[in-house]
Structure formats: structure tokens, C-alpha cells
Design an enzyme around this catalytic site. Structure first.
Site, PDB file in Angstrom:
ATOM      1  N   THR A 160      -6.017  21.096   8.871  1.00 26.21           N
ATOM      2  CA  THR A 160      -6.489  19.765   8.485  1.00 26.21           C
ATOM      3  C   THR A 160      -6.170  19.544   7.012  1.00 26.21           C
ATOM      4  O   THR A 160      -5.921  20.498   6.272  1.00 26.21           O
ATOM      5  CB  THR A 160      -7.997  19.590   8.797  1.00 26.21           C
ATOM      6  OG1 THR A 160      -8.378  18.237   8.555  1.00 26.21           O
ATOM      7  CG2 THR A 160      -8.873  20.509   7.981  1.00 26.21           C
ATOM      8  N   ARG A 184     -13.676  12.527  15.812  1.00 22.54           N
ATOM      9  CA  ARG A 184     -12.286  12.792  15.413  1.00 22.54           C
ATOM     10  C   ARG A 184     -11.904  14.245  15.630  1.00 22.54           C
ATOM     11  O   ARG A 184     -12.625  15.158  15.239  1.00 22.54           O
ATOM     12  CB  ARG A 184     -12.086  12.396  13.954  1.00 22.54           C
ATOM     13  CG  ARG A 184     -12.060  10.884  13.793  1.00 22.54           C
ATOM     14  CD  ARG A 184     -12.102  10.473  12.363  1.00 22.54           C
ATOM     15  NE  ARG A 184     -11.029  11.063  11.595  1.00 22.54           N
ATOM     16  CZ  ARG A 184     -11.010  11.114  10.273  1.00 22.54           C
ATOM     17  NH1 ARG A 184     -12.016  10.615   9.593  1.00 22.54           N
ATOM     18  NH2 ARG A 184      -9.999  11.649   9.637  1.00 22.54           N
ATOM     19  N   HIS A 231      12.527  -5.189   4.290  1.00 21.78           N
ATOM     20  CA  HIS A 231      11.509  -4.179   4.578  1.00 21.78           C
ATOM     21  C   HIS A 231      11.782  -3.410   5.880  1.00 21.78           C
ATOM     22  O   HIS A 231      11.716  -2.180   5.915  1.00 21.78           O
ATOM     23  CB  HIS A 231      10.141  -4.865   4.628  1.00 21.78           C
ATOM     24  CG  HIS A 231       9.007  -3.918   4.784  1.00 21.78           C
ATOM     25  ND1 HIS A 231       8.643  -3.029   3.806  1.00 21.78           N
ATOM     26  CD2 HIS A 231       8.168  -3.690   5.824  1.00 21.78           C
ATOM     27  CE1 HIS A 231       7.625  -2.317   4.226  1.00 21.78           C
ATOM     28  NE2 HIS A 231       7.303  -2.684   5.453  1.00 21.78           N
ATOM     29  N   ASP A 273       5.410  -2.639  12.447  1.00 19.11           N
ATOM     30  CA  ASP A 273       4.358  -2.406  11.445  1.00 19.11           C
ATOM     31  C   ASP A 273       3.420  -3.603  11.388  1.00 19.11           C
ATOM     32  O   ASP A 273       3.408  -4.415  12.329  1.00 19.11           O
ATOM     33  CB  ASP A 273       4.982  -2.091  10.063  1.00 19.11           C
ATOM     34  CG  ASP A 273       5.704  -3.276   9.445  1.00 19.11           C
ATOM     35  OD1 ASP A 273       5.784  -4.338  10.093  1.00 19.11           O
ATOM     36  OD2 ASP A 273       6.177  -3.146   8.305  1.00 19.11           O
ATOM     37  N   GLY A 321       4.567   1.591  10.407  1.00 17.61           N
ATOM     38  CA  GLY A 321       3.270   2.253  10.543  1.00 17.61           C
ATOM     39  C   GLY A 321       2.848   2.525  11.975  1.00 17.61           C
ATOM     40  O   GLY A 321       2.165   3.518  12.252  1.00 17.61           O
ATOM     41  N   ARG A 332      -3.213  17.058  18.896  1.00 16.92           N
ATOM     42  CA  ARG A 332      -2.168  16.481  18.035  1.00 16.92           C
ATOM     43  C   ARG A 332      -1.521  17.633  17.276  1.00 16.92           C
ATOM     44  O   ARG A 332      -1.804  17.901  16.116  1.00 16.92           O
ATOM     45  CB  ARG A 332      -2.782  15.467  17.077  1.00 16.92           C
ATOM     46  CG  ARG A 332      -1.735  14.629  16.359  1.00 16.92           C
ATOM     47  CD  ARG A 332      -2.350  13.736  15.336  1.00 16.92           C
ATOM     48  NE  ARG A 332      -3.022  14.512  14.295  1.00 16.92           N
ATOM     49  CZ  ARG A 332      -3.753  14.002  13.322  1.00 16.92           C
ATOM     50  NH1 ARG A 332      -3.949  12.721  13.269  1.00 16.92           N
ATOM     51  NH2 ARG A 332      -4.312  14.756  12.402  1.00 16.92           N
ATOM     52  N   HIS A 334       0.862  -1.177   0.000  1.00 13.77           N
ATOM     53  CA  HIS A 334       0.000   0.000   0.000  1.00 13.77           C
ATOM     54  C   HIS A 334       0.896   1.223   0.000  1.00 13.77           C
ATOM     55  O   HIS A 334       2.073   1.147   0.337  1.00 13.77           O
ATOM     56  CB  HIS A 334      -0.978   0.017   1.179  1.00 13.77           C
ATOM     57  CG  HIS A 334      -0.331  -0.163   2.514  1.00 13.77           C
ATOM     58  ND1 HIS A 334       0.125   0.885   3.267  1.00 13.77           N
ATOM     59  CD2 HIS A 334      -0.049  -1.273   3.226  1.00 13.77           C
ATOM     60  CE1 HIS A 334       0.652   0.418   4.380  1.00 13.77           C
ATOM     61  NE2 HIS A 334       0.564  -0.881   4.393  1.00 13.77           N
TER      62      HIS A 334
HETATM   63 FE   LIG Z   1       5.976  -1.688   6.688  1.00 15.96          FE
END
Ligand SMILES: [Fe+2]
Lengths: 586, 81
Positions: A533, A449, A124, A147, A306, A502, A11
Site C-alpha cells: 500500500t 477499501r 489534451h 477522462d 483518468g 488489485r 490537477h
Molecule cells: Fe485528462
């Protein structure tokens, strides 16, 4: 010497170009193809990198690829062998793509790029580690990568110094902290590899006390964690190793209900489950970091993978562990591994010294005022031109202060999942209704959110309980910190339910115009904080070109667009209006 | 309806038909490979007690596995494995 890094086929495909070890251009394919999380061969991103550097592929001396495909294939086959006959469906659906593209990487690179030089394949997690360490400000650091899964590794740690990275230990598939989080993401009715941050945003609405949250104890049953942070999952609770579904029936039984439907209202139960998985993640990561500090004896830490995008946990690292400094690649997920692969080739294989520190994320395409004017003129768009940077800053800040929703398109597009003041929507944080206004006009996202505050680095400590000095990852919106109590009611649009924010810290040298707008807004309102945003239509990637930006404004309720030296008001161009929500997909 | 329109539609139909056939053939071949290749190996492996994925909790003091991927010649990076 030019080195190209490529990541694709899982991805967030991307490309990055290094010139003598300096990252000169990097972008994700989705921004060009306009398909969110596009995983296809990043031909557009590569072409952008070459065009931006003013070179052809003949001048690229080496290419680094972000994984070893045959090792990954070995893992996929192992899954099928272990899970026969239950993996039949995924075998039929996934093997053709392995045969047609994933095992043909060198051929594809040579054919599509007409490239004849060396291609290196970097594991990776080594690419994740390199993406963080080799462009960090540290000479030596402990490295932790976490990840979903790479080839076999799901978590690793080691130590890196100068131009070498030594990963020492790993946790192997199918046990994966990232996939545990993704399983809960799927269980709560959100999309995997996309909406994990929604679970993170939902968690503070739930019970964050492990003593009283009933789902925390349940989730702890699916994972065995040793004192050194190493862990293993009970695979009876999961299906991802043989099916295109994450939780098993046993997992649903454990949490007392089937998988939540898409778009369902989040109840107290859902919120507690989100809180529980965040608690488990934080507990395991803290144990890992304590162990890694003990083993490596480094005070500097770099994070990759991730899971390093979990900004809620990142903001707690320096308080909960003995590490004194932390650095995280702004594109810590798979998208960032193209920088990692290229940097690994330059420093670790070709043995070149390090000298580059990634101080900002503005590595994507930019458009000159002439190009923007030409686009606007050709489309017959009504606009006005501002005379100077000063006027642009003052006008933008005044619009935000007048509670307008402003599309902000300036300079080079950001690298990574966050809009950081190059392709952003800006608004005032001073009224609680601004959250609803933004949701109604543009974002149409879940009510729970939060929106993010942007603050100049020199003001951050006044408003936020940050670590000191403010860690650099806060510049990339990777650290959540509590907002100081006295300010929470003054900036309600960016104050999350638990009083946190954040934040993005902005340093003048990174983005002078954006820095100027925040400061000028502070002069007008007495609080130098704005809402930032991402500039996109729901379900689409962040905008890249002037056309994307104009289209986004006209398809949503954004009031005006400040693009280069020009201001475009939506109401002046009503003839082009369309409704982006009709086509939105999340 | 002009000949061109008919011809274009005919070609598109033929293309869809071809895709359909190739999907069916591929699926049959993959199913055979799955049963004959993956299935037989998997059953034999299970009989002799071979596991392909680590799962289940253990009393070992740690689940960390050694990973020393730095100590190797640079030629390794030319390989896809
Ligand atoms: Fe990864």
C-alpha cells in the site's frame, strides 16, 4: 536531444524529460510541494528532471505542453454563455486564474525556467493518447482516451502506428463518462478528482447485477448510449457545467436522497449506487471498445485518460472484447500527459523513430546510501546498517513474516498514483486482522477499501485468474483479477469482498530487491504474496525524500523503515513520535 | 511593543487591506463583464437559437463527432488554439 513535457493548472501538475526519445525522469509536483494533487506550475518537478539528467534548461531543445489553453478557454466561455446567469459564481471564482496564469503559459515557462526555445501545445487527448501509445510495446494499436474533459473532448478513439497518432472521433463536453463517474463520487460524499477509486472499491459490496440493481436502471436514464458506444448525458441531472457542484437536484431526486455528507457510513443504498455507476461505465466502455475494434481492426489496444485507471474494468477488457493485448500508461490521468506531450513532440512533430518502451514506473528522485546515512546521522536517528542486498531482502521478508508493518523506501520514486515497491508500505496478507492493523496503525481509511497484493509475475497465474500472458499494465496495479478460490481464505488481507485482488505483478528486472523480498516471504510463509500500500500519511502525497519517509513512520504506527541499506525501528526513536491523524485531511 | 513589531504588523495589515480592496474591485469588474459581455451575448444567442453546448438526447444513429486532428501542418502546434 532533450525534450521537456509539462502539465499543470488543472490537477496533478507534472514534468517529464526525454533524452533522444527515452524518458529519463518524470515526477509530479505534489511529491515536492507536499500538496496532494498540486496543480501549480511544476517548477520543482522540472528542476528535479534537469538535475537528474545533469543538464541546465539551455540544453532543452523543445518543450511540449499538455493542452491548448485557448481552446479550453473557448469551452469555458461557452459554458458561461450557455448557462447565463447561473454560472455567475463560477465566473467570478475561475476567470481570475485564467487571466493570471492559464492563458499565460508561454510567458510563465520563459520567465520561470529562463527558457528561450520552442514551445509546442498538444491537444489534451492527443497528449493522453501519446502518453500511452508512444511508450507502449506496440507498433500499431487502437487508441481510446476517456477522462473528465480536456479542451472539448471527453472521449476519443483512433489508430496509431509507428510515430503517428490519428484520433478519428470524439465525444464532446458536457457529455463525459469521467464526469458522470465523478458526479456519483461527489453524490456519495467523496472528493472529485481524488476519490473515484473509492467508488470503484465500494461497488462490489453492492448489487452488480443490472437486472436487480434498482439504481442501475435509474442511472441509465441520465445517459443515452448508441450501439457504437457513443453517448450523451441529459444535462438536467448535472450542474458541473455551470457550478462548483456536480449533481443537480434532479439527480438527487432520481436517486431518492440529497448528496451524502462527508464521512458518512456507507449503507446498502450507497453500495448499490456505486455498483450501478460501475455497471454503466463498464457497459458503455465495452460498447466503445467493440466499436473501436470493428473500425480499426487492430488487436492491440492502448488506453489513456483518468478513466483508464478503473482497474476493475481493465481486468475485464480482454475477456469482454476481441482485443488481444492491452497497454495503459501507469500515470494514465492528467499527471501522465507531460510524458505524452514530450513524446508527441519528439516522435510526431520532429518525426523521430520510436525505440523506447516504458517497462517500469521508477522515474522519480532517488537517494544514495550516503545521502540517507547523512540524513539519519544529522537527525540523530538510531538505525542499523545491513551488509548486503541479500541480508536486506532476508531481514525485510522476516519482518513482514513476523507481522510487522514495514515502510519500504528504495531506489527511484514511482511515476503515477500507485506505490509500486519504491515508496510502499509492506505487510503480510495472511491474517484477516492485517487489514485492521494497517488501518489502525497507518492508513485510517474507509473499511470497505481493499489492500493490494504484490506478486512476482512468474507466480501470478497460480494465485490469480489473470489473462495469459499476464498483461503489462498489471505491473502498474492497473488490472483487477479474481483470486483463485482456493487461495482466497489464505490471503484474506488482500481479498476483496467479491474475491478479487488489485494485484501488482513484479518482474525481476524491474525491481530486483522488491522481487527478492516477495520471493523470500514466499519461502518463509509458502505464499509469495505481500500487501503493498502507498507510503503516505492520510491526506498527503506519497513520500518522496528520506525525511518524508521518516516523518511518516514516526507520525503513524509503521513499525520500521527499510530505507536504502538501513533499518530504522520506530520504537528506538520514540522521542520523535507525533500523531499524523491530528492533522490529517482527506 | 517595539517599533519593528508595530511596523511589521502595520505592513501586514496594509497588505491584507490592499488584497481586500483588489478582490472587491476585481469582483465588481468581473460582474460588469459577466452581465455586459456574457449576459448580452447569451441573450442574443438564445433569441437567434444559437447553442453553445450540445445536450439533450437525439435520434441520430451516433453521437461520435469527427475529429481529424492529425492532418495539419506542424506550425499548428506552436499555437495555443
Ligand atoms: Fe485528462
Amino acid at each position: 536531444m532533450y525534450i521537456l513535457g509539462i502539465s499543470c493548472y488543472y490537477h496533478d501538475a507534472s514534468a517529464a524529460l526525454l533524452k533522444d526519445g527515452v524518458v529519463v525522469a518524470a515526477a509530479e509536483e505534489e511529491r515536492f510541494s507536499r500538496k496532494k494533487h498540486d496543480s501549480s506550475f511544476p517548477i520543482n518537478a522540472v528542476n528535479f528532471c534537469l538535475r537528474d539528467a545533469g543538464i541546465t534548461i539551455d540544453e532543452v531543445s523543445h518543450i511540449g505542453f499538455y493542452e491548448k489553453p485557448f481552446l479550453k478557454m473557448e469551452r469555458v466561455l461557452s459554458q458561461h454563455l450557455e448557462c447565463f446567469p447561473f454560472s455567475f459564481k463560477t465566473f467570478l471564482s475561475s476567470i481570475p486564474s485564467w487571466i493570471n496564469e492559464k492563458l499565460r503559459v508561454p510567458g510563465t515557462i520563459r520567465k520561470r525556467l529562463k527558457y528561450r526555445g520552442d514551445i509546442f501545445f498538444v491537444e489534451h487527448h492527443l497528449a493522453h493518447a501519446a502518453a500511452s501509445f508512444l511508450v507502449s510495446p506496440f507498433r500499431k494499436a487502437a487508441v481510446v482516451t476517456t477522462d473528465g474533459v480536456g479542451e472539448w473532448t471527453t472521449t476519443s478513439f483512433g489508430v496509431a502506428e509507428n510515430s503517428s497518432i490519428r484520433l478519428m472521433k470524439e465525444i464532446r463536453f458536457p457529455s463525459s463518462l469521467g464526469l458522470l463517474y465523478s458526479t456519483v463520487t461527489a453524490y456519495l460524499g467523496f472528493s472529485v478528482n481524488n476519490s473515484e477509486y473509492k467508488v470503484m472499491g465500494l461497488a462490489p459490496y453492492g448489487d452488480m447485477n443490472p437486472e436487480t440493481n434498482p439504481y442501475y436502471r435509474k442511472l441509465r436514464r441520465v445517459i443515452d448510449v448508441k450501439g457504437d458506444g457513443s453517448y450523451r448525458l441529459d444535462m438536467g441531472y448535472f450542474k458541473y457545467h455551470y457550478a462548483d457542484r456536480m449533481p443537480s437536484d434532479k439527480f438527487c431526486g432520481l436517486l431518492g436522497a440529497p448528496v451524502t455528507g462527508r464521512g458518512a457510513e456507507m449503507s446498502k443504498r450507497h453500495k448499490d449506487i456505486a455498483a450501478a455507476v460501475q455497471l454503466v461505465l463498464e457497459e458503455v466502455l465495452t460498447k466503445i471498445l467493440m466499436h473501436v475494434h470493428k473500425v480499426t481492426k487492430c488487436d492491440n489496444l492502448v488506453l489513456g485518460g483518468g478513466v483508464a485507471l478503473n482497474s476493475v474494468y481493465n481486468g475485464k477488457i480482454l475477456r469482454r472484447t476481441p482485443f488481444k493485448r492491452v497497454w495503459i500508461q501507469p500515470n494514465a490521468s492528467d499527471g501522465g500527459t507531460s510524458i505524452g506531450a514530450a513524446s508527441f513532440v519528439y516522435h510526431c512533430i520532429l518525426k523521430n523513430r520510436r525505440g523506447f518502451v516504458q517497462e517500469h514506473a521508477y522515474l522519480g528522485p532517488s537517494f544514495s546510501d550516503e545521502e540517507i546515512r547523512s540524513y539519519l546521522d544529522k537527525g540523530g536517528v538510531k538505525y542499523s546498517e545491513l551488509g548486503s542486498d541479500d541480508e536486506l531482502v532476508r531481514k525485510t521478508a522476516a519482518l513482514i513474516h513476523a507481522e510487522k508493518v514495514v515502510g519500504w523506501f528504495q531506489g527511484r520514486m514511482e511515476w503515477g498514483p500507485r506505490a509500486l515497491g519504491a515508496r510502499s508500505i509492506l505487510a503480510s496478507p495472511l491474517r484477516p486482522e492485517m487489514k485492521e492493523i494497517l488501518n489502525l496503525k497507518v492508513k485510517h481509511r474507509e473499511k470497505f477499501r481493499p489492500f493490494a497484493p504484490a506478486v512476482c509475475e512468474d507466480d501470478a497465474l497460480k494465485y490469480f485468474e489473470c489473462d495469459t500472458p499476464v498483461p503489462e499494465p498489471a505491473d502498474f496495479m492497473l488490472m483487477v483479477y479474481p483470486i483463485r478460490k482456493r487461495w482466497r481464505s489464505r490471503i484474506p488481507a488482500v481479498t476483496h469482498v467479491d474475491g478479487s485482488g488489485r494485484l501488482q505483478t513484479v518482474r525481476r528486472h524491474q525491481n530486483p530487491l522488491y522481487y527478492g523480498v516477495i520471493k523470500e516471504f514466499g519461502r518463509l510463509s509458502s505464499i509469495p504474496i505481500i500487501v503493498n500500500t502507498s507510503f503516505n500519511i492520510r491526506g498527503e502525497p506519497i513520500v518522496c525524500t528520506p525525511h518524508d519517509a521518516y516523518r511518516c513512520m514516526m507520525g503513524t504506527g509503521i513499525d520500521c523503515l527499510v530505507m536504502g541499506r538501513f533499518i530504522v525501528f520506530r520504537e528506538d526513536n520514540g522521542k520523535d513520535m507525533w500523531d499524523s491523524e491530528k492533522l490529517a485531511e482527506d | 511593543m517595539s517599533f519593528n513589531v508595530f511596523f511589521r504588523g502595520f505592513r501586514a495589515g496594509l497588505h491584507d487591506f490592499g488584497s481586500c480592496i483588489s478582490t472587491i474591485v476585481n469582483s465588481v469588474l468581473l460582474a460588469v463583464a459577466y452581465v455586459a459581455g456574457v449576459g448580452v451575448t447569451s441573450i442574443v444567442a438564445k433569441v437567434v437559437g444559437k447553442r453553445f453546448l450540445d445536450s439533450g438526447f437525439s435520434d441520430a444513429p451516433s453521437y461520435w463527432v469527427d475529429l481529424r486532428i492529425d492532418e495539419r501542418p506542424d506550425e499548428d502546434f506552436y499555437r495555443q488554439f
